[in-house]
Scaffold this motif. Structure first.
Motif, PDB file in Angstrom:
ATOM      1  N   THR A 100      10.449   8.223  -1.130  1.00 58.60           N
ATOM      2  CA  THR A 100      10.692   7.198   0.065  1.00 58.60           C
ATOM      3  C   THR A 100      12.164   7.350   0.647  1.00 58.60           C
ATOM      4  N   LYS A 101      13.268   7.863  -0.008  1.00 66.32           N
ATOM      5  CA  LYS A 101      14.274   7.969   0.465  1.00 66.32           C
ATOM      6  C   LYS A 101      14.141   9.211   1.557  1.00 66.32           C
ATOM      7  N   TYR A 102      13.609  10.330   1.284  1.00 68.41           N
ATOM      8  CA  TYR A 102      13.276  11.222   2.345  1.00 68.41           C
ATOM      9  C   TYR A 102      12.570  10.753   3.534  1.00 68.41           C
ATOM     10  N   VAL A 103      11.364   9.912   3.468  1.00 72.01           N
ATOM     11  CA  VAL A 103      10.667   9.557   4.293  1.00 72.01           C
ATOM     12  C   VAL A 103      11.377   8.488   5.177  1.00 72.01           C
ATOM     13  N   GLY A 104      12.311   7.667   4.492  1.00 73.51           N
ATOM     14  CA  GLY A 104      13.312   6.631   5.248  1.00 73.51           C
ATOM     15  C   GLY A 104      14.293   7.482   6.016  1.00 73.51           C
ATOM     16  N   ALA A 127       0.907  -1.274  -0.075  1.00 74.12           N
ATOM     17  CA  ALA A 127      -0.054  -0.127   0.004  1.00 74.12           C
ATOM     18  C   ALA A 127       0.869   1.255   0.055  1.00 74.12           C
ATOM     19  N   LEU A 128       2.066   1.140   0.655  1.00 77.44           N
ATOM     20  CA  LEU A 128       2.832   2.442   0.601  1.00 77.44           C
ATOM     21  C   LEU A 128       3.361   2.909  -0.657  1.00 77.44           C
ATOM     22  N   SER A 129       3.689   1.916  -1.335  1.00 77.56           N
ATOM     23  CA  SER A 129       4.523   2.100  -2.980  1.00 77.56           C
ATOM     24  C   SER A 129       3.132   2.981  -3.577  1.00 77.56           C
ATOM     25  N   LYS A 130       2.109   2.648  -3.358  1.00 74.27           N
ATOM     26  CA  LYS A 130       1.004   3.321  -4.092  1.00 74.27           C
ATOM     27  C   LYS A 130       0.573   4.519  -3.685  1.00 74.27           C
ATOM     28  N   MET A 131       0.980   4.933  -2.304  1.00 74.09           N
ATOM     29  CA  MET A 131       0.497   6.126  -1.937  1.00 74.09           C
ATOM     30  C   MET A 131       1.419   7.316  -2.204  1.00 74.09           C
ATOM     31  N   THR A 132       0.734   8.514  -2.140  1.00 73.63           N
ATOM     32  CA  THR A 132       1.839   9.775  -2.171  1.00 73.63           C
ATOM     33  C   THR A 132       2.278  10.180  -1.003  1.00 73.63           C
ATOM     34  N   LEU A 133       3.279  10.854  -1.185  1.00 72.87           N
ATOM     35  CA  LEU A 133       3.971  11.338   0.263  1.00 72.87           C
ATOM     36  C   LEU A 133       2.937  12.050   1.111  1.00 72.87           C
ATOM     37  N   ILE A 134       2.090  12.859   0.553  1.00 73.79           N
ATOM     38  CA  ILE A 134       1.142  13.400   1.452  1.00 73.79           C
ATOM     39  C   ILE A 134       0.252  12.566   2.210  1.00 73.79           C
ATOM     40  N   GLN A 135      -0.334  11.444   1.618  1.00 76.57           N
ATOM     41  CA  GLN A 135      -1.195  10.352   2.015  1.00 76.57           C
ATOM     42  C   GLN A 135      -0.119   9.601   3.146  1.00 76.57           C
ATOM     43  N   VAL A 136       0.930   9.518   3.098  1.00 77.69           N
ATOM     44  CA  VAL A 136       1.705   8.599   4.147  1.00 77.69           C
ATOM     45  C   VAL A 136       1.753   9.592   5.256  1.00 77.69           C
ATOM     46  N   ALA A 137       2.075  10.639   5.196  1.00 76.68           N
ATOM     47  CA  ALA A 137       2.302  11.583   6.143  1.00 76.68           C
ATOM     48  C   ALA A 137       1.069  11.739   7.155  1.00 76.68           C
ATOM     49  N   HIS A 138      -0.064  11.898   6.317  1.00 72.63           N
ATOM     50  CA  HIS A 138      -1.352  11.981   6.757  1.00 72.63           C
ATOM     51  C   HIS A 138      -1.951  10.561   7.510  1.00 72.63           C
ATOM     52  N   SER A 139      -1.392   9.455   6.990  1.00 77.46           N
ATOM     53  CA  SER A 139      -1.482   8.118   7.551  1.00 77.46           C
ATOM     54  C   SER A 139      -0.693   7.899   8.930  1.00 77.46           C
ATOM     55  N   ALA A 140       0.339   8.686   9.127  1.00 76.52           N
ATOM     56  CA  ALA A 140       1.375   8.539  10.239  1.00 76.52           C
ATOM     57  C   ALA A 140       0.754   9.328  11.294  1.00 76.52           C
TER      58      ALA A 140
END
Length: 103
Positions: A71-75, A22-35
């Motif tokens: 993904t690098k920045y999130v990591g 699921a993470l690979s299909k999400m945008t950066l904003i969606q990942v940040a909102h889920s966290a």
């Protein structure tokens, strides 16, 4: 609604099993909102991930994170947060040991 969505998907374990896909299909904003809910429980506030607007020769220029590198920045942010949390935990242990050792 979220509880029902997790239950309908097969439970927490099944949802966490499919998280990498699921993470690979999400945008950066969606990942940040889920966290955000998890970080709020931990007492942390996430930085915002919005494009930066600059003016160049009277025209607005939009600077974005390249699509393949988010993904690098999130990591990197996750690693920094992990180090910070570990440091806070160690500091609490040290302060607790100091309190018990002092007569």
């Amino acid at each position: 609604a979220r509880w029902w969505a997790v239950r309908a998907a097969g439970g927490t374990y099944r949802v966490l099993q499919k998280l990498p896909e699921a993470l690979s299909k999400m945008t950066l904003i969606q990942v940040a909102h889920s966290a955000a809910p998890f970080s709020a429980k931990a007492g942390l506030r996430l930085s915002t991930w919005a494009p930066i607007r600059l003016m160049k020769d009277g025209a607005s220029v939009l600077l974005r994170v390249p699509s393949g590198r988010w993904t690098k920045y999130v990591g990197i942010n996750v690693a920094q947060a992990g180090v910070g949390i570990a440091a806070m935990h160690k500091m609490e242990e040290w302060l607790g040991a100091e309190r018990t050792a002092t007569p």
